[in-house]
Design a protein around this motif. Structure first.
Motif, PDB file in Angstrom:
ATOM      1  N   ALA A  10      81.631  57.618  79.403  1.00  0.00           N
ATOM      2  CA  ALA A  10      80.898  58.622  78.615  1.00  0.00           C
ATOM      3  C   ALA A  10      80.438  57.980  77.315  1.00  0.00           C
ATOM      4  CB  ALA A  10      81.730  59.862  78.347  1.00  0.00           C
ATOM      5  N   ILE A  11      79.136  57.754  77.228  1.00  0.00           N
ATOM      6  CA  ILE A  11      78.532  57.110  76.061  1.00  0.00           C
ATOM      7  C   ILE A  11      77.145  57.701  75.870  1.00  0.00           C
ATOM      8  CG2 ILE A  11      77.459  55.224  77.364  1.00  0.00           C
ATOM      9  CD1 ILE A  11      78.316  53.340  75.064  1.00  0.00           C
ATOM     10  N   ASP A  12      76.678  57.714  74.623  1.00  0.00           N
ATOM     11  CA  ASP A  12      75.374  58.288  74.298  1.00  0.00           C
ATOM     12  C   ASP A  12      74.500  57.208  73.663  1.00  0.00           C
ATOM     13  OD1 ASP A  12      73.340  60.151  73.954  1.00  0.00           O
ATOM     14  OD2 ASP A  12      74.041  60.718  71.962  1.00  0.00           O
ATOM     15  N   ILE A  13      73.326  56.957  74.262  1.00  0.00           N
ATOM     16  CA  ILE A  13      72.407  55.931  73.768  1.00  0.00           C
ATOM     17  C   ILE A  13      71.059  56.583  73.484  1.00  0.00           C
ATOM     18  CG2 ILE A  13      71.210  53.781  74.295  1.00  0.00           C
ATOM     19  CD1 ILE A  13      73.511  52.952  76.011  1.00  0.00           C
ATOM     20  N   LYS A  14      70.512  56.297  72.286  1.00  0.00           N
ATOM     21  CA  LYS A  14      69.208  56.823  71.887  1.00  0.00           C
ATOM     22  C   LYS A  14      68.303  55.671  71.457  1.00  0.00           C
ATOM     23  CE  LYS A  14      71.150  61.153  70.080  1.00  0.00           C
ATOM     24  NZ  LYS A  14      71.306  61.996  68.875  1.00  0.00           N
ATOM     25  N   TRP A  15      67.002  55.871  71.720  1.00  0.00           N
ATOM     26  CA  TRP A  15      65.997  54.920  71.246  1.00  0.00           C
ATOM     27  C   TRP A  15      65.291  55.513  70.030  1.00  0.00           C
ATOM     28  CZ3 TRP A  15      65.146  50.008  71.755  1.00  0.00           C
ATOM     29  CH2 TRP A  15      65.556  49.322  72.902  1.00  0.00           C
ATOM     30  N   LEU A  16      65.138  54.702  68.968  1.00  0.00           N
ATOM     31  CA  LEU A  16      64.435  55.118  67.767  1.00  0.00           C
ATOM     32  C   LEU A  16      63.283  54.156  67.500  1.00  0.00           C
ATOM     33  CD1 LEU A  16      67.490  55.809  65.406  1.00  0.00           C
ATOM     34  CD2 LEU A  16      66.313  57.439  66.875  1.00  0.00           C
ATOM     35  N   LYS A  17      62.147  54.714  67.082  1.00  0.00           N
ATOM     36  CA  LYS A  17      60.997  53.903  66.673  1.00  0.00           C
ATOM     37  C   LYS A  17      60.618  54.305  65.258  1.00  0.00           C
ATOM     38  CE  LYS A  17      56.139  52.955  67.755  1.00  0.00           C
ATOM     39  NZ  LYS A  17      55.009  53.250  68.665  1.00  0.00           N
ATOM     40  N   ASN A  18      60.770  53.352  64.340  1.00  0.00           N
ATOM     41  CA  ASN A  18      60.506  53.612  62.916  1.00  0.00           C
ATOM     42  C   ASN A  18      61.296  54.824  62.427  1.00  0.00           C
ATOM     43  OD1 ASN A  18      58.647  51.455  62.937  1.00  0.00           O
ATOM     44  ND2 ASN A  18      56.984  52.817  63.580  1.00  0.00           N
ATOM     45  N   GLY A  19      62.542  54.944  62.922  1.00  0.00           N
ATOM     46  CA  GLY A  19      63.430  56.020  62.495  1.00  0.00           C
ATOM     47  C   GLY A  19      63.294  57.314  63.257  1.00  0.00           C
ATOM     48  N   GLN A  20      62.336  57.406  64.177  1.00  0.00           N
ATOM     49  CA  GLN A  20      62.112  58.632  64.940  1.00  0.00           C
ATOM     50  C   GLN A  20      62.636  58.460  66.367  1.00  0.00           C
ATOM     51  OE1 GLN A  20      60.884  61.448  63.539  1.00  0.00           O
ATOM     52  NE2 GLN A  20      60.751  60.342  61.583  1.00  0.00           N
ATOM     53  N   GLU A  21      63.401  59.450  66.851  1.00  0.00           N
ATOM     54  CA  GLU A  21      63.941  59.380  68.205  1.00  0.00           C
ATOM     55  C   GLU A  21      62.815  59.471  69.227  1.00  0.00           C
ATOM     56  OE1 GLU A  21      67.153  61.660  71.158  1.00  0.00           O
ATOM     57  OE2 GLU A  21      66.916  62.290  69.065  1.00  0.00           O
ATOM     58  N   GLN A  36      59.693  60.099  75.110  1.00  0.00           N
ATOM     59  CA  GLN A  36      58.706  59.724  76.119  1.00  0.00           C
ATOM     60  C   GLN A  36      58.925  58.265  76.529  1.00  0.00           C
ATOM     61  OE1 GLN A  36      56.559  61.845  77.495  1.00  0.00           O
ATOM     62  NE2 GLN A  36      57.242  63.530  76.181  1.00  0.00           N
ATOM     63  N   GLY A  37      58.824  58.018  77.829  1.00  0.00           N
ATOM     64  CA  GLY A  37      58.967  56.654  78.324  1.00  0.00           C
ATOM     65  C   GLY A  37      60.388  56.139  78.356  1.00  0.00           C
ATOM     66  N   VAL A  38      61.371  57.034  78.287  1.00  0.00           N
ATOM     67  CA  VAL A  38      62.784  56.637  78.284  1.00  0.00           C
ATOM     68  C   VAL A  38      63.362  56.821  79.688  1.00  0.00           C
ATOM     69  CG1 VAL A  38      65.065  57.057  77.291  1.00  0.00           C
ATOM     70  CG2 VAL A  38      63.016  57.277  75.863  1.00  0.00           C
ATOM     71  N   GLY A  39      64.059  55.800  80.192  1.00  0.00           N
ATOM     72  CA  GLY A  39      64.701  55.853  81.509  1.00  0.00           C
ATOM     73  C   GLY A  39      66.177  55.520  81.411  1.00  0.00           C
ATOM     74  N   GLY A  56      54.854  45.247  62.916  1.00  0.00           N
ATOM     75  CA  GLY A  56      55.361  46.107  61.852  1.00  0.00           C
ATOM     76  C   GLY A  56      56.253  47.224  62.349  1.00  0.00           C
ATOM     77  N   ASP A  57      56.227  47.533  63.659  1.00  0.00           N
ATOM     78  CA  ASP A  57      57.122  48.558  64.212  1.00  0.00           C
ATOM     79  C   ASP A  57      58.564  48.047  64.241  1.00  0.00           C
ATOM     80  OD1 ASP A  57      55.051  50.300  64.612  1.00  0.00           O
ATOM     81  OD2 ASP A  57      54.752  49.770  66.722  1.00  0.00           O
ATOM     82  N   VAL A  58      59.489  48.956  64.033  1.00  0.00           N
ATOM     83  CA  VAL A  58      60.911  48.636  64.089  1.00  0.00           C
ATOM     84  C   VAL A  58      61.571  49.557  65.114  1.00  0.00           C
ATOM     85  CG1 VAL A  58      63.086  48.490  62.828  1.00  0.00           C
ATOM     86  CG2 VAL A  58      60.944  47.879  61.684  1.00  0.00           C
ATOM     87  N   TYR A  59      62.128  48.974  66.166  1.00  0.00           N
ATOM     88  CA  TYR A  59      62.816  49.732  67.199  1.00  0.00           C
ATOM     89  C   TYR A  59      64.334  49.576  67.010  1.00  0.00           C
ATOM     90  CZ  TYR A  59      58.330  50.052  69.592  1.00  0.00           C
ATOM     91  OH  TYR A  59      57.025  50.308  69.912  1.00  0.00           O
ATOM     92  N   ALA A  60      65.066  50.642  67.310  1.00  0.00           N
ATOM     93  CA  ALA A  60      66.519  50.614  67.164  1.00  0.00           C
ATOM     94  C   ALA A  60      67.165  51.306  68.353  1.00  0.00           C
ATOM     95  CB  ALA A  60      66.953  51.288  65.866  1.00  0.00           C
ATOM     96  N   CYS A  61      68.217  50.690  68.860  1.00  0.00           N
ATOM     97  CA  CYS A  61      69.047  51.290  69.904  1.00  0.00           C
ATOM     98  C   CYS A  61      70.319  51.801  69.235  1.00  0.00           C
ATOM     99  CB  CYS A  61      69.369  50.249  70.980  1.00  0.00           C
ATOM    100  SG  CYS A  61      70.523  50.847  72.237  1.00  0.00           S
TER     101      CYS A  61
END
Length: 314
Positions: A173-184, A187-190, A215-220
């Motif tokens: 049981a784990i929770d993973i989120k994708w963030l782009k420039n601080g925004q969750e 769309q396009g998440v699998g 210039g984009d910053v992605y965060a897991c």
């Protein structure tokens, strides 16, 4: 917690022995023979099936450890189909299929057997939960290792697939989120299936399909029971090594080109300047003492000049 046992043979047995032997047979997979008052019938032999499978599973479920509800479930299978079960919440055996009806009636009529089954909640489930707590099996936590992997050599290419992997964590049981420039990102998440490793740890992957721009910053961002604060790993699109090499090659070529142009222009202008000096008429001066020199460069003299001097003056 689960325990299972089975037996496999060439032809299905017709009956089981009675008494204590009946219980040991069902629990350990040992088959007895002969008709007894506690005879329990199994399916008749099937000529088209050369093998059979008999299986027993014992399961314990806990709500908030042993402080909440503890349930014991004992299930019996034949040919991959469950036919009878005991549920501690009900307190007796129940037939799942027609095959299990005479067996459930037989076992429910045995007081010693029913006392034994009803006590399994304490003697098996609660007892072993305490043993596992002592052995650090219950309450054990392992922090996940998180990394981001782009699937293309050049991250600036169109439609890059980013993969966030959390590996080696426990419990599940784990929770993973994708963030782009601080925004969750939604769309396009699998999401992949959670996989259990051989050491009882787990791994999980979440993918993001996107078109990264410079210039984009992605965060897991990963949340798990083993850490108090979410784990965040960042990724930024960068030019690949091949692209960098091409840029440097172009820059060096441009600099060398400018140098050659400057040198060529300098030599050209120098040669043009030399040609201009050679084509220009040169000033020729008379010898010293001549009339021309005196006429142009000497100051006027008094009127009492000699005849020669007067002629020069004229």
């Amino acid at each position: 917690m689960q325990r299972s046992c089975g037996n496999e043979g060439d032809t299905p047995p017709r009956s089981l022995g009675g008494g204590d032997r009946l219980r040991s047979s069902l629990r350990g997979g040992e088959w007895g023979g002969g008709a007894t008052p506690h005879q329990a019938l199994l399916p008749p032999p099937v000529s088209t099936a050369p093998h059979f499978l008999y299986q027993q599973k014992c399961e314990c479920s806990f709500a908030n450890g042993t402080g909440g509800e503890v349930c014991y479930l004992e299930r019996y299978f034949y040919g991959r189909q469950e036919f009878v079960r005991f549920d501690s919440r009900r307190g007796w055996f129940e037939a799942v299929t027609e095959l299990g009806e005479p067996i459930a009636q037989n076992w429910n009529s045995q007081k010693d057997l029913m006392d034994y089954e009803r006590a399994q909640v304490n003697t098996l489930c609660r007892y072993n939960y305490g043993v596992m707590e002592t052995g650090q099996m219950v309450g054990r936590t392992v922090e996940p290792l998180v990394k981001i992997s782009p699937t293309k050599g050049d991250p600036l290419a169109h439609h890059t697939l980013l993969i966030c992997t959390a590996a080696g964590y426990y419990p599940p049981a784990i929770d993973i989120k994708w963030l782009k420039n601080g925004q969750e990102q939604t769309q396009g998440v699998g999401y992949d299936d959670e996989i259990q490793n051989a050491d009882w740890t787990y791994q999980y992957q979440v993918m993001l399909e996107t078109v990264p721009q410079r210039g984009d910053v992605y965060a897991c961002q990963v949340e798990h029971k083993s850490v108090k604060e979410p784990i965040s790993v960042q990724w930024e699109p960068q030019t690949s090594d091949s692209a960098k090499s091409k840029v440097w090659t172009g820059a060096v070529g441009a600099i060398l080109g400018l140098v050659f142009v400057a040198v060529g222009l300098y030599l050209y202008l120098k040669s043009r300047k030399g040609e201009g000096l050679e084509g220009t008429p040169q000033l020729t001066l008379p010898a010293p003492g001549s009339c021309w020199l005196e006429k142009h460069f000497l100051q006027p003299r008094p009127s009492f000049l000699s005849v020669e001097e007067a002629k020069c003056k004229e």
